[in-house]
Design an enzyme around this catalytic site. Sequence first.
Site, PDB file in Angstrom:
ATOM      1  CE  LYS A 105       0.133  -1.237   4.623  1.00 32.20           C
ATOM      2  NZ  LYS A 105       0.204  -2.599   5.195  1.00 32.20           N
ATOM      3  CB  VAL A 132      -7.067  -1.546   0.461  1.00 30.37           C
ATOM      4  CG1 VAL A 132      -8.075  -0.881   1.406  1.00 30.37           C
ATOM      5  CG2 VAL A 132      -6.219  -0.495  -0.241  1.00 30.37           C
ATOM      6  N   GLY A 134      -6.666  -6.324   3.706  1.00 19.91           N
ATOM      7  CA  GLY A 134      -6.365  -7.757   3.771  1.00 19.91           C
ATOM      8  C   GLY A 134      -7.233  -8.611   2.885  1.00 19.91           C
ATOM      9  N   GLY A 187       1.078 -10.209  18.046  1.00 15.51           N
ATOM     10  CA  GLY A 187       1.480 -10.102  16.648  1.00 15.51           C
ATOM     11  C   GLY A 187       0.625  -9.178  15.810  1.00 15.51           C
ATOM     12  CD  GLU A 190       5.244  -5.222  11.983  1.00 16.28           C
ATOM     13  OE1 GLU A 190       6.301  -5.697  12.446  1.00 16.28           O
ATOM     14  OE2 GLU A 190       4.542  -5.818  11.137  1.00 16.28           O
ATOM     15  CE  LYS A 205      -3.965  -1.140   5.159  1.00 16.96           C
ATOM     16  NZ  LYS A 205      -4.369  -1.798   6.422  1.00 16.96           N
TER      17      LYS A 205
END
Length: 429
Positions: A105, A132, A134, A187, A190, A205
């Site tokens: 993206k 965008v 997933g 998870g 980050e 996005k």
Amino acid sequence: MNKVKIGILGLGNVGTGVWKILNTNKEEIRKRSGYDIEVGKILVRDVNKDRGIDVPKELLTENPEDVLKDDSIKIVVEIMGGVDPAKDYILEAIRNKKHVVTANKMLLATEGDELFTAAENEGVAFYYEASVAGGIPIIHAINESLTANKIEQIIGIINGTTNYILTKMTFDNMTFEAALKEAQEKGFAEADPTSDVEGYDAMYKLAILSSLSFGTRINIEDIYREGITKIKPIDIKYAKDFGYIIKLIAIVKEVSGKLEMRVHPAMIPERHPLASVNDSFNAIFIRGNAVGDMMLYGRGAGDLPTGSAVVSDIISILRGSTDVEAISAVRNNYLNIKPSPMENTESEYYVRISVMDLPGVLGEISTIFGEEGVSILSVMQKGKREEFASVVYFTHTTLEGNIDKAIEKIKASGHVKCIDNIIRIENIQ
């Protein structure tokens, strides 16, 4: 059965999902695409790294030319992320007449025109469904299913990390810091969460969605961006008290011939479908002049949901079910719609201020709001009498520019410790 060889650039979270899907759903993919898909090479930084999946070592390479210059590889899947060196790799793949699938993206939002033009000039396909939301097929919906509509607005929750954090703050009474830590442990976030919590990910996005939906080139600098780091439990509580839920939302709509584009936290009515989108889920609410209101909902991130979108793009290329030229974003840039300045945006507002607890201070602040055309819906002051008091204002609909001018005057009044938070209220129906 026909065979086709693909090359993959990157074997991180999404790359792992792509590998799993290609192997787990091999028979279904064969039937739906008409091809046996063979992975020729996978570009990685370290061929010796343990990735927790069983990938033959001979498929791994640290040399991008093993993917980009292999004539037997017909489709290149870029899932590295970032702009450099991903952009150069994609351009080289296109020059070598390879079709490209990407989930990048940031690259599309900042360098998309160059990539789409190159793909069009070389006559190759360039697909990007996974860029965008997933596994939510929003790109296909806009490019194909909704082409008979004039899209009037899009409002979406398009970042799973921030939605998870705000969900934990809303229903588990967590602080931002505690919710972020849990998101990282699971998870969803980050180690450096800046792109998510400061709204950059959603901004990229939104740039893609805005370009496709309104047929115009988008400069990301024209998108207002604000993250969720200022949201406190007290803000969550006030929102609940007034029947609202706080979400990080992305909005694009055409107003008076200009595009209003913004990413920021907002209070939305708890009865609206977007208010019930929790944890790491995403949802995109679309209003078209023919179809009316519709909402797409699903996993917005993760190895398998995003990998699903990537593999679906590969299958679309193999099936030849979509004309390559028709999907190029260059052909969506047929209009030149100017961005609307943020100061022209209309909204209701929640304003929380720490002020000196003295007679006349609330009246002074209310007067300033009135002078700048800001009408107050309600005002509250809670807590024990101390040197500073926390005061909350809810406003009627007003211009962002009026709020900005009022806040500057309030700051200069001499009786204000700080403006603790300002949150827009989107009474979407």
